[in-house]
Design an enzyme around this catalytic site. Structure first.
Site, PDB file in Angstrom:
ATOM      1  N   GLN A 113      10.483   2.694  -3.590  1.00  0.00           N
ATOM      2  CA  GLN A 113      10.584   1.990  -2.305  1.00  0.00           C
ATOM      3  C   GLN A 113       9.646   0.781  -2.259  1.00  0.00           C
ATOM      4  O   GLN A 113       9.985  -0.252  -1.678  1.00  0.00           O
ATOM      5  CB  GLN A 113      10.265   2.949  -1.145  1.00  0.00           C
ATOM      6  CG  GLN A 113      11.221   4.106  -1.021  1.00  0.00           C
ATOM      7  CD  GLN A 113      12.660   3.642  -0.822  1.00  0.00           C
ATOM      8  OE1 GLN A 113      12.921   2.659  -0.153  1.00  0.00           O
ATOM      9  NE2 GLN A 113      13.605   4.347  -1.442  1.00  0.00           N
TER      10      GLN A 113
ATOM     11  N   HIS B  13       0.849  -1.196   0.000  1.00  0.00           N
ATOM     12  CA  HIS B  13       0.000   0.000   0.000  1.00  0.00           C
ATOM     13  C   HIS B  13       0.887   1.250   0.000  1.00  0.00           C
ATOM     14  O   HIS B  13       1.873   1.315   0.748  1.00  0.00           O
ATOM     15  CB  HIS B  13      -0.916  -0.008   1.228  1.00  0.00           C
ATOM     16  CG  HIS B  13      -1.842   1.165   1.241  1.00  0.00           C
ATOM     17  ND1 HIS B  13      -2.952   1.258   0.414  1.00  0.00           N
ATOM     18  CD2 HIS B  13      -1.815   2.326   1.956  1.00  0.00           C
ATOM     19  CE1 HIS B  13      -3.557   2.406   0.632  1.00  0.00           C
ATOM     20  NE2 HIS B  13      -2.889   3.075   1.551  1.00  0.00           N
TER      21      HIS B  13
HETATM   22  C1  GAR Z   1       0.914   0.793  -6.215  1.00  0.00           C
HETATM   23  O1  GAR Z   1       1.323   2.078  -5.824  1.00  0.00           O
HETATM   24  C2  GAR Z   1       0.310   0.059  -5.046  1.00  0.00           C
HETATM   25  O2  GAR Z   1       0.928   0.338  -3.828  1.00  0.00           O
HETATM   26  C3  GAR Z   1      -1.111   0.577  -5.073  1.00  0.00           C
HETATM   27  O3  GAR Z   1      -1.449   0.621  -6.427  1.00  0.00           O
HETATM   28  C4  GAR Z   1      -0.261   0.875  -7.184  1.00  0.00           C
HETATM   29  C5  GAR Z   1      -0.177  -0.178  -8.261  1.00  0.00           C
HETATM   30  O4  GAR Z   1       0.926   0.069  -9.102  1.00  0.00           O
HETATM   31  N1  GAR Z   1      -1.987  -0.257  -4.315  1.00  0.00           N
HETATM   32  C6  GAR Z   1      -2.979   0.227  -3.563  1.00  0.00           C
HETATM   33  O5  GAR Z   1      -3.277   1.396  -3.515  1.00  0.00           O
HETATM   34  C7  GAR Z   1      -3.741  -0.834  -2.775  1.00  0.00           C
HETATM   35  N2  GAR Z   1      -4.516  -0.238  -1.766  1.00  0.00           N
HETATM   36  P1  GAR Z   1       1.557  -1.101  -9.959  1.00  0.00           P
HETATM   37  O6  GAR Z   1       0.382  -1.738 -10.726  1.00  0.00           O
HETATM   38  O7  GAR Z   1       2.495  -0.404 -10.877  1.00  0.00           O
HETATM   39  O8  GAR Z   1       2.206  -2.058  -9.030  1.00  0.00           O
END
Ligand code: GAR
Length: 206
Positions: free
Chosen positions: A169, A105
């Site tokens: 990070q 998260h």
């Molecule tokens: C990431 O920043 C992750 O932490 C967030 O969605 C993004 C997905 O990016 N998740 C949440 O907000 C869950 N509550 P990615 O598809 O490039 O990994």
């Protein structure tokens, strides 16, 4: 056979970081609720098995989660890693995989659960922001914390610059957490996670 299932909904950069992390697993399977998820293409290009369970064809959350669980159980995974999986999961689903369902998260939980975390951190004027890997419970973006990374918020930060630094990070700590889990170093007791042979410097990273 040690299997990791990664659940995605979109871009899949955390998924890609996990795929590139040389984790101690025999097999990784990527499952998406969104047939158009960019991450599915990335995974396929890296030779990773993928599957799609399109949430739009199910009449309710319970039916979708049951189909998703059926797909997951097919692979008998040690761990299921939510990596930008933007569906709220039912209590039954979460209980079924208790202790082997992780999430990343983009905030220092319990601050800023939900969406728009970077914008909210800027609006609140907090000076330290970051990301959290935690075990999933039925409360949204809540559960025993495995590892966090913290970064300072700079005077000229925008949502975009902050999101970029936090994402770097995220990629680092998610791989670390999954690696610990797969090596059997994580012990979960109530709301507390302990990791054998790890020091505080391994958990809170500046
Ligand atoms: C990431 O920043 C992750 O932490 C967030 O969605 C993004 C997905 O990016 N998740 C949440 O907000 C869950 N509550 P990615 O598809 O490039 O990994």
């Amino acid at each position: 056979m040690k299997t990791l299932v990664i659940l995605i909904s979109g871009r899949g950069s955390n998924m890609q970081a996990l795929l590139e992390a040389q984790l101690p697993v025999d097999r990784i399977v990527v499952v998406s609720n969104n047939p158009d998820a960019e991450g599915l293409k990335t995974a396929a290009a890296l030779g990773i098995q993928t599957a799609t369970i399109d949430h739009r064809v199910f009449s309710n959350r319970e039916a979708f989660d049951a189909a998703l669980a059926e797909e997951i159980d097919h692979y008998q995974p040690e761990l299921i890693a939510l990596a930008g999986f933007m569906r709220i999961l039912t209590r039954d689903f979460v209980l079924r995989y208790q202790g082997r369902l992780m999430n990343i998260h983009p905030s220092l939980l319990p601050a800023f659960p939900g969406l728009h975390t970077h914008q909210r951190a800027l609006q609140e004027g907090v000076k330290i922001h970051g990301c959290t890997v935690h075990f999933v419970t039925s409360a949204l973006d809540h559960g025993p914390i495995v590892i966090q990374a913290a970064i300072p918020i700079l005077a000229n930060d925008t949502c975009q610059t902050l999101a970029k630094r936090v994402l770097q990070q995220e990629h680092r700590i998610y791989s670390q957490a999954v690696c610990w889990f797969m090596h059997g170093r994580i012990r979960l007791c109530g709301n507390t996670v302990t990791v054998s042979e790890a020091s505080i410097h391994d958990f809170v990273i500046f």
